[in-house]
Design a protein around this motif. Structure first.
Motif, PDB file in Angstrom:
ATOM      1  N   MET A  90       0.819  -1.216   0.000  1.00  0.00           N
ATOM      2  CA  MET A  90       0.000   0.000   0.000  1.00  0.00           C
ATOM      3  C   MET A  90       0.852   1.266   0.000  1.00  0.00           C
ATOM      4  SD  MET A  90      -2.954  -1.168   2.718  1.00  0.00           S
ATOM      5  CE  MET A  90      -3.843   0.405   2.698  1.00  0.00           C
ATOM      6  N   ILE A  91       2.011   1.206   0.659  1.00  0.00           N
ATOM      7  CA  ILE A  91       2.826   2.421   0.790  1.00  0.00           C
ATOM      8  C   ILE A  91       4.005   2.458  -0.173  1.00  0.00           C
ATOM      9  CG2 ILE A  91       2.174   2.684   3.205  1.00  0.00           C
ATOM     10  CD1 ILE A  91       4.895   1.635   4.041  1.00  0.00           C
ATOM     11  N   GLU A  92       4.073   1.487  -1.073  1.00  0.00           N
ATOM     12  CA  GLU A  92       5.183   1.461  -2.028  1.00  0.00           C
ATOM     13  C   GLU A  92       5.181   2.709  -2.904  1.00  0.00           C
ATOM     14  OE1 GLU A  92       7.079  -1.453  -5.514  1.00  0.00           O
ATOM     15  OE2 GLU A  92       5.205  -1.984  -4.498  1.00  0.00           O
ATOM     16  N   ASN A  93       4.014   3.099  -3.363  1.00  0.00           N
ATOM     17  CA  ASN A  93       3.866   4.321  -4.158  1.00  0.00           C
ATOM     18  C   ASN A  93       2.483   4.898  -3.863  1.00  0.00           C
ATOM     19  OD1 ASN A  93       4.282   6.376  -5.977  1.00  0.00           O
ATOM     20  ND2 ASN A  93       3.780   5.136  -7.773  1.00  0.00           N
ATOM     21  N   PRO A  94       2.314   5.523  -2.690  1.00  0.00           N
ATOM     22  CA  PRO A  94       0.973   5.847  -2.200  1.00  0.00           C
ATOM     23  C   PRO A  94       0.297   7.041  -2.857  1.00  0.00           C
ATOM     24  CG  PRO A  94       2.616   6.655  -0.660  1.00  0.00           C
ATOM     25  CD  PRO A  94       3.358   5.878  -1.724  1.00  0.00           C
ATOM     26  N   GLY A  95       1.053   7.842  -3.633  1.00  0.00           N
ATOM     27  CA  GLY A  95       0.439   9.061  -4.165  1.00  0.00           C
ATOM     28  C   GLY A  95       0.090  10.003  -3.018  1.00  0.00           C
ATOM     29  N   PHE A  96      -1.041  10.683  -3.152  1.00  0.00           N
ATOM     30  CA  PHE A  96      -1.413  11.608  -2.084  1.00  0.00           C
ATOM     31  C   PHE A  96      -2.893  11.462  -1.728  1.00  0.00           C
ATOM     32  CE2 PHE A  96      -2.903  15.544  -0.213  1.00  0.00           C
ATOM     33  CZ  PHE A  96      -1.923  15.795   0.737  1.00  0.00           C
ATOM     34  N   GLY A  97      -3.146  11.203  -0.437  1.00  0.00           N
ATOM     35  CA  GLY A  97      -4.496  11.289   0.105  1.00  0.00           C
ATOM     36  C   GLY A  97      -5.424  10.130  -0.157  1.00  0.00           C
ATOM     37  N   SER A  98      -4.903   8.980  -0.570  1.00  0.00           N
ATOM     38  CA  SER A  98      -5.787   7.849  -0.858  1.00  0.00           C
ATOM     39  C   SER A  98      -5.509   6.618  -0.006  1.00  0.00           C
ATOM     40  CB  SER A  98      -5.696   7.470  -2.341  1.00  0.00           C
ATOM     41  OG  SER A  98      -4.367   7.123  -2.696  1.00  0.00           O
ATOM     42  N   VAL A  99      -4.423   6.616   0.741  1.00  0.00           N
ATOM     43  CA  VAL A  99      -4.071   5.516   1.639  1.00  0.00           C
ATOM     44  C   VAL A  99      -4.078   6.048   3.067  1.00  0.00           C
ATOM     45  CG1 VAL A  99      -2.279   3.852   2.285  1.00  0.00           C
ATOM     46  CG2 VAL A  99      -2.667   4.397  -0.132  1.00  0.00           C
ATOM     47  N   ASP A 126       1.528   4.753  14.486  1.00  0.00           N
ATOM     48  CA  ASP A 126       1.484   4.293  13.096  1.00  0.00           C
ATOM     49  C   ASP A 126       2.772   4.584  12.329  1.00  0.00           C
ATOM     50  OD1 ASP A 126      -0.978   3.140  13.327  1.00  0.00           O
ATOM     51  OD2 ASP A 126      -2.095   4.803  12.455  1.00  0.00           O
ATOM     52  N   LYS A 127       3.895   4.588  13.038  1.00  0.00           N
ATOM     53  CA  LYS A 127       5.190   4.908  12.422  1.00  0.00           C
ATOM     54  C   LYS A 127       5.580   3.934  11.324  1.00  0.00           C
ATOM     55  CE  LYS A 127       7.860   2.507  16.026  1.00  0.00           C
ATOM     56  NZ  LYS A 127       6.667   1.976  16.740  1.00  0.00           N
ATOM     57  N   ASP A 128       5.096   2.691  11.406  1.00  0.00           N
ATOM     58  CA  ASP A 128       5.472   1.685  10.408  1.00  0.00           C
ATOM     59  C   ASP A 128       4.827   1.948   9.042  1.00  0.00           C
ATOM     60  OD1 ASP A 128       7.029   0.392  12.260  1.00  0.00           O
ATOM     61  OD2 ASP A 128       5.483  -1.057  12.818  1.00  0.00           O
ATOM     62  N   TRP A 129       3.945   2.924   8.967  1.00  0.00           N
ATOM     63  CA  TRP A 129       3.303   3.275   7.700  1.00  0.00           C
ATOM     64  C   TRP A 129       4.119   4.305   6.912  1.00  0.00           C
ATOM     65  CZ3 TRP A 129      -1.254   1.507   5.424  1.00  0.00           C
ATOM     66  CH2 TRP A 129      -2.011   0.614   6.179  1.00  0.00           C
ATOM     67  N   MET A 130       5.261   4.714   7.428  1.00  0.00           N
ATOM     68  CA  MET A 130       6.092   5.693   6.724  1.00  0.00           C
ATOM     69  C   MET A 130       6.563   5.106   5.400  1.00  0.00           C
ATOM     70  SD  MET A 130       7.576   8.765   6.848  1.00  0.00           S
ATOM     71  CE  MET A 130       7.703   9.247   8.585  1.00  0.00           C
ATOM     72  N   ILE A 139      -6.170  12.035  11.553  1.00  0.00           N
ATOM     73  CA  ILE A 139      -5.954  10.859  10.728  1.00  0.00           C
ATOM     74  C   ILE A 139      -4.624  11.014  10.002  1.00  0.00           C
ATOM     75  CG2 ILE A 139      -8.394  10.278  10.465  1.00  0.00           C
ATOM     76  CD1 ILE A 139      -8.351  11.660   7.746  1.00  0.00           C
ATOM     77  N   VAL A 140      -4.105   9.911   9.478  1.00  0.00           N
ATOM     78  CA  VAL A 140      -2.777   9.920   8.865  1.00  0.00           C
ATOM     79  C   VAL A 140      -2.836   9.234   7.504  1.00  0.00           C
ATOM     80  CG1 VAL A 140      -0.355   9.248   9.133  1.00  0.00           C
ATOM     81  CG2 VAL A 140      -1.740   9.779  11.157  1.00  0.00           C
ATOM     82  N   GLU A 151      11.029   7.835  -2.528  1.00  0.00           N
ATOM     83  CA  GLU A 151      11.723   9.117  -2.466  1.00  0.00           C
ATOM     84  C   GLU A 151      10.725  10.254  -2.260  1.00  0.00           C
ATOM     85  OE1 GLU A 151      14.772  11.929  -5.090  1.00  0.00           O
ATOM     86  OE2 GLU A 151      14.098   9.989  -5.864  1.00  0.00           O
ATOM     87  N   GLY A 152      11.001  11.091  -1.273  1.00  0.00           N
ATOM     88  CA  GLY A 152      10.094  12.195  -0.969  1.00  0.00           C
ATOM     89  C   GLY A 152       8.898  11.788  -0.129  1.00  0.00           C
ATOM     90  N   GLY A 153       8.875  10.538   0.328  1.00  0.00           N
ATOM     91  CA  GLY A 153       7.733  10.055   1.096  1.00  0.00           C
ATOM     92  C   GLY A 153       7.662  10.639   2.494  1.00  0.00           C
ATOM     93  N   SER A 154       6.447  10.680   3.034  1.00  0.00           N
ATOM     94  CA  SER A 154       6.218  11.224   4.368  1.00  0.00           C
ATOM     95  C   SER A 154       4.888  10.708   4.888  1.00  0.00           C
ATOM     96  CB  SER A 154       6.197  12.758   4.323  1.00  0.00           C
ATOM     97  OG  SER A 154       5.130  13.211   3.491  1.00  0.00           O
ATOM     98  N   LEU A 155       4.611  11.003   6.134  1.00  0.00           N
ATOM     99  CA  LEU A 155       3.275  10.785   6.682  1.00  0.00           C
ATOM    100  C   LEU A 155       2.565  12.128   6.694  1.00  0.00           C
ATOM    101  CD1 LEU A 155       3.893   8.413   9.741  1.00  0.00           C
ATOM    102  CD2 LEU A 155       3.001   7.789   7.481  1.00  0.00           C
ATOM    103  N   TYR A 156       1.473  12.235   5.961  1.00  0.00           N
ATOM    104  CA  TYR A 156       0.687  13.467   5.957  1.00  0.00           C
ATOM    105  C   TYR A 156      -0.332  13.374   7.078  1.00  0.00           C
ATOM    106  CZ  TYR A 156      -2.308  17.276   4.456  1.00  0.00           C
ATOM    107  OH  TYR A 156      -3.040  18.442   4.422  1.00  0.00           O
TER     108      TYR A 156
END
Length: 369
Positions: free
Chosen positions: A24-33, A134-138, A172-173, A142-147
């Motif tokens: 799910m977090i391999e290439n999450p884009g923005f705001g959908s996971v 939920d730190k394991d969801w980071m 929510i995260v 490249e450029g990834g973050s937890l929003y």
């Protein structure tokens, strides 16, 4: 002195397994996971506790929110939110960028919408708790973050035009990658001449859902015209540049000056404030000045304007390459990222991600990660 808040902890009974989460977090884009958990804190007018009317801070499973059909937010739109990111540093720590500024802006928005202030300690503690949980969801992209999306709404069930007496604060995260899907080196923006984002005395400086709802139709118009974002003009004269649908704007001239539209009807962006500081430390003269759309076009065509960029938490620093509209069509510079834009972005993201020194004390690590 108020003691540190203690959260009720309700672990998710069926969290997403590690293999599924990694996909799910391999290439999450923005705001959908979204991650497994969320924070909730309740406000009840008249409640007598260490945090005033705020009580029952809880971290538990992310789930649907039951709402009575008469819930005040559904009828009178008392709702505010914030947007911020958590970054993984090379040493394994997770850091936040100027979270106290988010807490202050959250309460300024609350005051404008006649909502109760959330104590800063509670706001910051809620962010720390959800990041630790939920730190394991980071994402490792490249450029990834937890929003992080803290928000508050009127949860009292009643009909009547008055401020509510009950509120629900939630965090929510969402694991995040790139904000813009196009992947272009610079964005195209559409000039909205028929719609206004905010007027003097309105809610333009508050981060409330209504402002964004009002931007959706002109944003759809921008997309239909092949643009990435919409830029709004002032509501009174339809001449002066305000901001994009979700970002502030900066303009760099050939004499080394940089300007940005003044506050009042636009959102006081935390990224905007940070960029102003970074630019000044680079020897750039930065000022807040009204800037007309016709002047923007003339300066771009004459070469006087050499760079323009937008900035915000989600998109960070994004070059503006082209501007279109019913009466406007021009390119800034060569249509791609300018040298200063790239430099400011690299400096800002370097501080956020811990690869550059932080002389301003902007970065705060989350304890216990």
């Amino acid at each position: 002195m108020t003691s540190a808040p203690e959260f009720i902890v309700e672990p998710h009974p069926h969290p997403v397994d590690a293999v599924t989460r990694a996909a799910m977090i391999e290439n999450p884009g923005f705001g959908s996971v979204f991650t497994d958990h969320m924070v909730t804190i309740r406000y009840t007018e008249g409640h007598d506790g260490p945090w005033g009317g705020w009580h029952s801070p809880t971290i538990g499973p992310r789930k649907a929110i039951p709402l009575d059909p008469a819930t005040a937010v559904l009828h009178y739109a008392q709702e505010i939110f914030e947007g911020m990111k958590a970054y993984r540093h090379a040493d394994g720590q997770i850091a936040l960028f100027r979270p106290e500024q988010n807490a202050l802006r959250f309460n300024r928005s609350a005051a404008r919408l006649a909502m109760p202030a959330l104590p800063e300690e509670l706001f910051l503690a809620s962010i720390d708790e959800i990041v630790r949980t939920d730190k394991d969801w980071m994402p490792s992209v490249e450029g990834g973050s937890l929003y992080l999306r803290p928000f508050m709404f009127a949860s009292e069930a009643f009909l009547g035009v008055r401020p509510a007496k009950e509120y629900l604060y939630i965090v929510i995260v969402s694991p995040a990658g790139a904000y813009f899907k196009s992947g272009a080196p610079a964005v195209k923006i559409w000039v909205s001449e028929d719609y206004s984002r905010a007027g003097p005395g309105g809610t333009g400086a508050a981060k409330c859902g209504g402002n964004y709802a009002a931007s959706l139709l002109p944003q759809s118009e921008a997309i239909a015209q092949g643009c990435d974002q919409v830029v709004f003009l002032d509501a009174k004269e339809h001449r002066w540049i305000d901001e994009l649908g979700g970002m502030n704007l900066f303009f760099l001239f050939d004499d080394g000056r940089m300007i940005t539209p003044p506050l009042g009807t636009i959102l006081p962006g935390i990224t905007r404030d940070s960029i102003m500081q970074l630019a000044r430390d680079e020897g750039i003269s930065v000022s807040e000045e009204a800037y007309a759309i016709d002047q923007w076009e003339a300066d771009a065509k004459s070469g006087k304007l050499v760079e323009a960029f937008a900035c915000g938490t989600a998109a960070v620093v994004t070059p503006v390459g082209e501007v279109r509209g019913k009466h406007h069509n021009f390119t800034i510079g060569a249509g791609g990222p300018g040298q200063l834009t790239v430099k400011l972005r690299e400096k800002l993201t370097g501080i956020q991600r811990g690869t550059l020194p932080d002389p301003y004390g902007w970065v705060r690590t989350v304890a216990g990660v």
